[in-house]
Design a protein around this motif. Structure first.
Motif, PDB file in Angstrom:
ATOM      1  N   UNK A 146      40.884  52.279  46.661  1.00  0.00           N
ATOM      2  CA  UNK A 146      41.639  51.113  47.133  1.00  0.00           C
ATOM      3  C   UNK A 146      40.649  49.954  47.246  1.00  0.00           C
ATOM      4  N   UNK A 147      40.955  48.834  46.581  1.00  0.00           N
ATOM      5  CA  UNK A 147      40.070  47.679  46.731  1.00  0.00           C
ATOM      6  C   UNK A 147      40.909  46.437  47.022  1.00  0.00           C
ATOM      7  N   UNK A 148      40.609  45.727  48.098  1.00  0.00           N
ATOM      8  CA  UNK A 148      41.443  44.587  48.494  1.00  0.00           C
ATOM      9  C   UNK A 148      41.126  43.305  47.721  1.00  0.00           C
ATOM     10  N   UNK A 149      41.289  43.399  46.368  1.00  0.00           N
ATOM     11  CA  UNK A 149      41.140  42.206  45.521  1.00  0.00           C
ATOM     12  C   UNK A 149      41.843  42.475  44.198  1.00  0.00           C
ATOM     13  N   UNK A 150      41.999  41.447  43.387  1.00  0.00           N
ATOM     14  CA  UNK A 150      42.625  41.633  42.068  1.00  0.00           C
ATOM     15  C   UNK A 150      41.571  42.116  41.086  1.00  0.00           C
ATOM     16  N   UNK A 151      42.008  42.795  40.018  1.00  0.00           N
ATOM     17  CA  UNK A 151      41.046  43.324  39.048  1.00  0.00           C
ATOM     18  C   UNK A 151      40.040  42.263  38.582  1.00  0.00           C
ATOM     19  N   UNK A 152      38.768  42.622  38.646  1.00  0.00           N
ATOM     20  CA  UNK A 152      37.718  41.730  38.145  1.00  0.00           C
ATOM     21  C   UNK A 152      37.343  40.613  39.104  1.00  0.00           C
ATOM     22  N   UNK A 153      38.014  40.548  40.283  1.00  0.00           N
ATOM     23  CA  UNK A 153      37.681  39.490  41.256  1.00  0.00           C
ATOM     24  C   UNK A 153      37.020  40.139  42.467  1.00  0.00           C
ATOM     25  N   UNK A 154      36.047  39.509  43.058  1.00  0.00           N
ATOM     26  CA  UNK A 154      35.483  39.925  44.346  1.00  0.00           C
ATOM     27  C   UNK A 154      35.133  41.412  44.388  1.00  0.00           C
ATOM     28  N   UNK A 155      34.402  41.889  43.387  1.00  0.00           N
ATOM     29  CA  UNK A 155      33.958  43.292  43.426  1.00  0.00           C
ATOM     30  C   UNK A 155      33.077  43.500  44.649  1.00  0.00           C
ATOM     31  N   UNK A 198      41.994  30.919  42.531  1.00  0.00           N
ATOM     32  CA  UNK A 198      42.932  30.777  41.408  1.00  0.00           C
ATOM     33  C   UNK A 198      44.374  31.062  41.868  1.00  0.00           C
ATOM     34  N   UNK A 199      45.255  30.088  41.612  1.00  0.00           N
ATOM     35  CA  UNK A 199      46.678  30.216  41.993  1.00  0.00           C
ATOM     36  C   UNK A 199      46.862  30.505  43.487  1.00  0.00           C
ATOM     37  N   UNK A 200      45.852  30.196  44.294  1.00  0.00           N
ATOM     38  CA  UNK A 200      45.936  30.483  45.745  1.00  0.00           C
ATOM     39  C   UNK A 200      46.338  31.935  45.993  1.00  0.00           C
ATOM     40  N   UNK A 201      45.983  32.782  45.023  1.00  0.00           N
ATOM     41  CA  UNK A 201      46.439  34.186  45.100  1.00  0.00           C
ATOM     42  C   UNK A 201      45.281  35.166  45.047  1.00  0.00           C
ATOM     43  N   UNK A 202      45.264  36.099  46.011  1.00  0.00           N
ATOM     44  CA  UNK A 202      44.341  37.223  45.916  1.00  0.00           C
ATOM     45  C   UNK A 202      45.216  38.474  45.807  1.00  0.00           C
ATOM     46  N   UNK A 203      44.706  39.635  46.193  1.00  0.00           N
ATOM     47  CA  UNK A 203      45.563  40.817  46.058  1.00  0.00           C
ATOM     48  C   UNK A 203      44.842  42.092  46.406  1.00  0.00           C
ATOM     49  N   UNK A 204      45.479  43.197  46.069  1.00  0.00           N
ATOM     50  CA  UNK A 204      44.886  44.524  46.277  1.00  0.00           C
ATOM     51  C   UNK A 204      45.201  45.395  45.067  1.00  0.00           C
ATOM     52  N   UNK A 205      44.368  46.392  44.851  1.00  0.00           N
ATOM     53  CA  UNK A 205      44.656  47.301  43.744  1.00  0.00           C
ATOM     54  C   UNK A 205      44.169  48.706  44.075  1.00  0.00           C
ATOM     55  N   UNK A 206      44.814  49.661  43.428  1.00  0.00           N
ATOM     56  CA  UNK A 206      44.292  51.031  43.405  1.00  0.00           C
ATOM     57  C   UNK A 206      43.803  51.208  41.973  1.00  0.00           C
ATOM     58  N   UNK A 257      48.660  47.171  41.036  1.00  0.00           N
ATOM     59  CA  UNK A 257      48.102  45.930  41.569  1.00  0.00           C
ATOM     60  C   UNK A 257      49.181  45.195  42.357  1.00  0.00           C
ATOM     61  N   UNK A 258      48.826  44.586  43.467  1.00  0.00           N
ATOM     62  CA  UNK A 258      49.786  43.793  44.252  1.00  0.00           C
ATOM     63  C   UNK A 258      49.182  42.419  44.473  1.00  0.00           C
ATOM     64  N   UNK A 259      49.880  41.356  44.128  1.00  0.00           N
ATOM     65  CA  UNK A 259      49.404  40.000  44.403  1.00  0.00           C
ATOM     66  C   UNK A 259      49.706  39.630  45.848  1.00  0.00           C
ATOM     67  N   UNK A 260      48.778  38.908  46.482  1.00  0.00           N
ATOM     68  CA  UNK A 260      49.012  38.410  47.848  1.00  0.00           C
ATOM     69  C   UNK A 260      48.758  36.903  47.838  1.00  0.00           C
TER      70      UNK A 260
END
Ligand code: GRF
Length: 219
Positions: free
Chosen positions: A124-133, A151-159, A174-177
Motif C-alpha cells: 500500500x503506498x499513499x501516492x499515485x504511480x510514479x509520484x512521491x516514491x 498536478x491536477x490538485x490530485x494525489x492518491x493511493x495505490x496497491x 489506484x484511487x485518486x484523491x
C-alpha cells in the motif's frame, strides 16, 4: 488464501484486513504479522485477533552494531536481515505477502526468494504511480498542493506489486484523491487513511483472484 502481513506502525490497514476476514475476504487467513518495530501497535492488534506475531529486529547486535561506522558492514547486515525475513515468511508457506504500512526497503535478498517461491508481495503506498516514491508521500504531495505545484490538485493511493525499485511495481488498483483548498495536512491524511482501509481490501481481493487464476494456468 494464506497471507503474511508486514507492518511498522499503528496497523490500521492491518485492522481493516483482520476485520474483512469475516465479510469481504472470508477466505483470507492471516498466518502471521511481522513488524520491524517492537512498539508497533499493529502487533497488539494481531495478538488481539490471535494471529501469530514476530518482531523482526534489525539492530540487535545480530546484524550490525548500532552506530556501525562501516557502510559495507551495515549493508551486509541489512541484506542478511532481508534474507532472514524471507526465510521467516517462507516457513509459514503463505500464498501472499501484504506490506501494510511497512517502512523498510525490501532488497532483492528478500524479493528473490519470494519470487522463486512464486509468492507475490503487494504494498500500500499513499501516492499515485510514479509520484512521491518512498516515505512521507502524503506530506510531500500536500506541500506541492500548497505551493500550487500538484498536478491536477490530485494525489492518491495505490496497491502495487513490490519490486526492488521502491514503490515502482505494477499497480493493482489506484484511487485518486482530490486535494481541497484550505484543508489541513491532518485532514488530508485522515481522508487518505480512510480510503486506504477500503483500497487495501480491494487490492488484496484482486491479488488473490489473480494468484489463483495464474495457479490454475500453471497446473
Ligand atoms: C499508510 O499511509 C501507509 O501507506 C504508510 O503508513 C500508513 C500505514 O498506516 N506507509 P497503518 O500502520 O496501516 O495505520
Amino acid at each position: 488464501t494464506k497471507a503474511t502481513i508486514l507492518i511498522s506502525g499503528n496497523g490500521s490497514n492491518l485492522q481493516a484486513l483482520i476485520d474483512s476476514t469475516s465479510n469481504l475476504l472470508p477466505n483470507l487467513k492471516i498466518v502471521r504479522v511481522i513488524s520491524n518495530k517492537a512498539a508497533a501497535y499493529g502487533l497488539k492488534r494481531a495478538a488481539a485477533a490471535s494471529i501469530p506475531t514476530t518482531y523482526h529486529n534489525l539492530i540487535a547486535g545480530k546484524y550490525y552494531k548500532s552506530g556501525e561506522p562501516d557502510a559495507a558492514v551495515k549493508q551486509q547486515g541489512r541484506e542478511k536481515y532481508d534474507e532472514d525475513l524471507a526465510n521467516l515468511i517462507l516457513a509459514d508457506k503463505p500464498d501472499l505477502v501484504i506490506c501494510a504500512g511497512w517502512m523498510h526497503i525490501l532488497t532483492p535478498r528478500f524479493l528473490d526468494p519470494l519470487e522463486e517461491a512464486r509468492i507475490p508481495v503487494i504494498n500500500l503506498h499513499p501516492a499515485l504511480p510514479g509520484k512521491y516514491d518512498g516515505a512521507a508521500a502524503i506530506e510531500r504531495a500536500f506541500a506541492d498542493f500548497e505551493a500550487g505545484k500538484l498536478e491536477d490538485d490530485t494525489t492518491g493511493i495505490m496497491i502495487h506489486y513490490v519490486i526492488s525499485a521502491v514503490d515502482r511495481g505494477e499497480p493493482i488498483v489506484v484511487r485518486n484523491i482530490e486535494c481541497r483548498k484550505g484543508e489541513s495536512l491532518g485532514e488530508l491524511q485522515e481522508r487518505i487513511h480512510g480510503e486506504e482501509h477500503t483500497l487495501i481490501i480491494e487490492g488484496t481481493q484482486m491479488a488473490i483472484s489473480r494468484l489463483w487464476s495464474e495457479r490454475g494456468k500453471s497446473t
